[in-house]
Design a protein around this motif. Structure first.
Motif, PDB file in Angstrom:
ATOM      1  N   LEU A  53       0.749  -1.255  -0.068  1.00  0.00           N
ATOM      2  CA  LEU A  53       0.176  -0.009  -0.100  1.00  0.00           C
ATOM      3  C   LEU A  53       0.832   1.503   0.027  1.00  0.00           C
ATOM      4  CD1 LEU A  53      -2.681  -1.042   2.621  1.00  0.00           C
ATOM      5  CD2 LEU A  53      -3.136  -0.067   0.301  1.00  0.00           C
ATOM      6  N   PHE A  54       2.063   1.289   0.436  1.00  0.00           N
ATOM      7  CA  PHE A  54       2.736   2.385   0.682  1.00  0.00           C
ATOM      8  C   PHE A  54       3.700   2.672  -0.410  1.00  0.00           C
ATOM      9  CE2 PHE A  54       2.047   0.978   4.835  1.00  0.00           C
ATOM     10  CZ  PHE A  54       2.227   2.019   5.693  1.00  0.00           C
ATOM     11  N   ASP A  55       2.609   3.467  -1.567  1.00  0.00           N
ATOM     12  CA  ASP A  55       3.335   3.803  -2.672  1.00  0.00           C
ATOM     13  C   ASP A  55       2.925   5.320  -3.111  1.00  0.00           C
ATOM     14  OD1 ASP A  55       0.783   3.627  -3.723  1.00  0.00           O
ATOM     15  OD2 ASP A  55       0.924   1.723  -4.795  1.00  0.00           O
ATOM     16  N   GLU A  56       3.251   5.692  -4.520  1.00  0.00           N
ATOM     17  CA  GLU A  56       2.942   7.145  -4.852  1.00  0.00           C
ATOM     18  C   GLU A  56       1.357   7.260  -4.626  1.00  0.00           C
ATOM     19  OE1 GLU A  56       3.307   6.066  -9.458  1.00  0.00           O
ATOM     20  OE2 GLU A  56       4.014   7.988  -8.540  1.00  0.00           O
ATOM     21  N   ALA A  57       0.448   6.346  -4.919  1.00  0.00           N
ATOM     22  CA  ALA A  57      -1.099   6.737  -4.435  1.00  0.00           C
ATOM     23  C   ALA A  57      -1.377   7.155  -3.478  1.00  0.00           C
ATOM     24  CB  ALA A  57      -1.721   5.544  -5.162  1.00  0.00           C
ATOM     25  N   TRP A  58      -0.759   6.637  -2.246  1.00  0.00           N
ATOM     26  CA  TRP A  58      -0.675   7.226  -0.882  1.00  0.00           C
ATOM     27  C   TRP A  58       0.158   8.448  -0.662  1.00  0.00           C
ATOM     28  CZ3 TRP A  58      -4.655   6.506   2.403  1.00  0.00           C
ATOM     29  CH2 TRP A  58      -5.634   5.429   2.051  1.00  0.00           C
ATOM     30  N   GLY A  59       0.839   8.834  -1.528  1.00  0.00           N
ATOM     31  CA  GLY A  59       1.586  10.044  -1.305  1.00  0.00           C
ATOM     32  C   GLY A  59       3.015   9.623  -0.465  1.00  0.00           C
ATOM     33  N   VAL A  60       3.501   8.129  -0.659  1.00  0.00           N
ATOM     34  CA  VAL A  60       4.612   8.035  -0.128  1.00  0.00           C
ATOM     35  C   VAL A  60       5.926   7.966  -1.310  1.00  0.00           C
ATOM     36  CG1 VAL A  60       5.721   5.981   0.823  1.00  0.00           C
ATOM     37  CG2 VAL A  60       3.314   6.590   1.443  1.00  0.00           C
ATOM     38  N   ASP A  61       6.734   8.760  -0.971  1.00  0.00           N
ATOM     39  CA  ASP A  61       7.970   8.470  -1.528  1.00  0.00           C
ATOM     40  C   ASP A  61       9.045   7.167  -1.396  1.00  0.00           C
ATOM     41  OD1 ASP A  61       7.620  10.912  -3.266  1.00  0.00           O
ATOM     42  OD2 ASP A  61       7.807  12.177  -1.600  1.00  0.00           O
ATOM     43  N   VAL A  62       8.989   7.167  -0.141  1.00  0.00           N
ATOM     44  CA  VAL A  62      10.003   6.019   0.353  1.00  0.00           C
ATOM     45  C   VAL A  62       9.182   5.445   1.497  1.00  0.00           C
ATOM     46  CG1 VAL A  62      12.151   5.439   1.219  1.00  0.00           C
ATOM     47  CG2 VAL A  62      11.985   7.408  -0.296  1.00  0.00           C
ATOM     48  N   ALA A  63       9.195   4.196   1.182  1.00  0.00           N
ATOM     49  CA  ALA A  63       8.614   3.333   2.357  1.00  0.00           C
ATOM     50  C   ALA A  63       9.582   2.535   3.135  1.00  0.00           C
ATOM     51  CB  ALA A  63       7.624   2.219   1.808  1.00  0.00           C
ATOM     52  N   VAL A  64       9.893   2.579   4.457  1.00  0.00           N
ATOM     53  CA  VAL A  64      10.840   1.737   5.240  1.00  0.00           C
ATOM     54  C   VAL A  64      10.160   0.764   6.165  1.00  0.00           C
ATOM     55  CG1 VAL A  64      12.579   2.061   7.004  1.00  0.00           C
ATOM     56  CG2 VAL A  64      12.316   3.718   5.164  1.00  0.00           C
ATOM     57  N   SER A  65      10.463  -0.285   5.855  1.00  0.00           N
ATOM     58  CA  SER A  65       9.735  -1.694   6.352  1.00  0.00           C
ATOM     59  C   SER A  65      11.082  -1.969   7.242  1.00  0.00           C
ATOM     60  CB  SER A  65       9.441  -2.667   5.593  1.00  0.00           C
ATOM     61  OG  SER A  65       9.143  -3.974   6.266  1.00  0.00           O
ATOM     62  N   THR A  66      11.108  -2.006   8.787  1.00  0.00           N
ATOM     63  CA  THR A  66      12.041  -2.467   9.554  1.00  0.00           C
ATOM     64  C   THR A  66      12.102  -3.718   9.653  1.00  0.00           C
ATOM     65  OG1 THR A  66      11.625  -0.309  11.108  1.00  0.00           O
ATOM     66  CG2 THR A  66      12.837  -2.308  11.874  1.00  0.00           C
ATOM     67  N   PRO A  67      10.831  -4.700   9.656  1.00  0.00           N
ATOM     68  CA  PRO A  67      11.264  -6.190   9.667  1.00  0.00           C
ATOM     69  C   PRO A  67      11.819  -6.548   8.415  1.00  0.00           C
ATOM     70  CG  PRO A  67       9.043  -5.492  10.300  1.00  0.00           C
ATOM     71  CD  PRO A  67       9.684  -4.385   9.792  1.00  0.00           C
ATOM     72  N   ARG A  68      11.429  -6.088   7.108  1.00  0.00           N
ATOM     73  CA  ARG A  68      12.067  -6.471   6.011  1.00  0.00           C
ATOM     74  C   ARG A  68      13.590  -5.938   5.903  1.00  0.00           C
ATOM     75  NH1 ARG A  68      10.512  -8.178   1.390  1.00  0.00           N
ATOM     76  NH2 ARG A  68       7.993  -7.984   1.731  1.00  0.00           N
ATOM     77  N   LEU A  69      13.677  -4.518   6.367  1.00  0.00           N
ATOM     78  CA  LEU A  69      14.999  -4.270   6.383  1.00  0.00           C
ATOM     79  C   LEU A  69      16.131  -5.067   7.044  1.00  0.00           C
ATOM     80  CD1 LEU A  69      17.145  -2.245   5.630  1.00  0.00           C
ATOM     81  CD2 LEU A  69      16.510  -0.749   7.328  1.00  0.00           C
TER      82      LEU A  69
END
Length: 239
Positions: free
Chosen positions: A106-122
């Protein structure tokens, strides 16, 4: 640079301290009054406000900030805040924290997000990067989810050893951006040779990542020389 951070929990406060050390101006937005602790980040501007309330954000002057970080522990709140920041206040750069990896899509430009940071994935990617040799590992997703930073560590007896960078053919929309060798950071040139244990960092579009994985899969130990020698792809690397 002026940065607004929604969520003044442990994550938000830590980000604020780092930004303040670098000389930036920081505003912390916090909905719960008992979470406001001005002594914990003395140089930040603290605002008691719900990050999802348009009028409260306007009163806080969000339109004057260049970067917004949605760092609450609630993915729904982070999405709404990101969308408001981008569409209502024209914030140039919006970074959002992903708490549940299942919501990452969900965290993409459609929701205004330029950069999504997923701590578990990182964290999972960093673990994979530390222990995986010879396989492509995604480290993080870059701007608006259009590209990924991926890594591959060459085995000690890789078939690429001694071959120049120009011999590696990569798919379209991907690039080898650096080679980490011991304590060195190498900007790859066409005639630079690869060595065993090199850590290769690539930037690739989401579409090119799987093709890149296929291209790099044969790069293994000397026993796979014949397979690696047949490495082909759609485009030469250009520097």
């Amino acid at each position: 640079m002026k940065v607004a951070i929604a969520g003044a929990g442990a994550v938000g406060r830590s980000i604020a301290r780092e930004l303040l050390r670098s000389g930036h101006t920081v505003m912390l937005l916090e909905r719960q009054l008992d979470h406001i602790d001005r002594d914990s980040v003395r140089d930040a501007v603290w605002v008691h406000a719900d990050a999802c309330e348009l009028q409260l954000l306007e009163d806080a002057g969000l339109q004057d900030y260049e970067v917004v970080i949605a760092a609450t522990g609630d993915d729904k709140a982070n999405l709404v805040h990101s969308l408001l920041a981008k569409t209502e206040f024209g914030v140039r750069r919006v970074v959002a924290r992903v708490n549940d990896p299942r919501n990452e899509w969900l965290f993409d430009e459609a929701w205004g997000v330029d950069v999504a940071v997923s701590t578990p994935r990182l964290l999972a990617s960093l673990v994979e990067e530390a222990v995986t040799v010879g396989d492509l590992v995604r480290l993080m997703t870059l701007r608006q989810g259009q590209a990924n930073l991926v890594e591959l560590t060459l085995p000690p007896d890789t078939t690429l050893a001694g071959k120049p960078v120009r011999s590696l053919r990569l798919p379209r929309d991907s690039a080898l951006v650096t080679i980490l060798r011991g304590g060195r950071v190498i900007v790859p040139q066409p005639d630079d040779p690869f060595e065993g244990d090199d850590e290769l960092l690539f930037v690739a579009s989401a579409e090119a990542e799987e093709e890149l994985r296929s291209v790099l899969a044969p790069i293994g130990t000397a026993e796979h020389t014949d397979t690696a020698a047949g490495l082909t792809a759609s485009q030469d690397v250009e520097y």
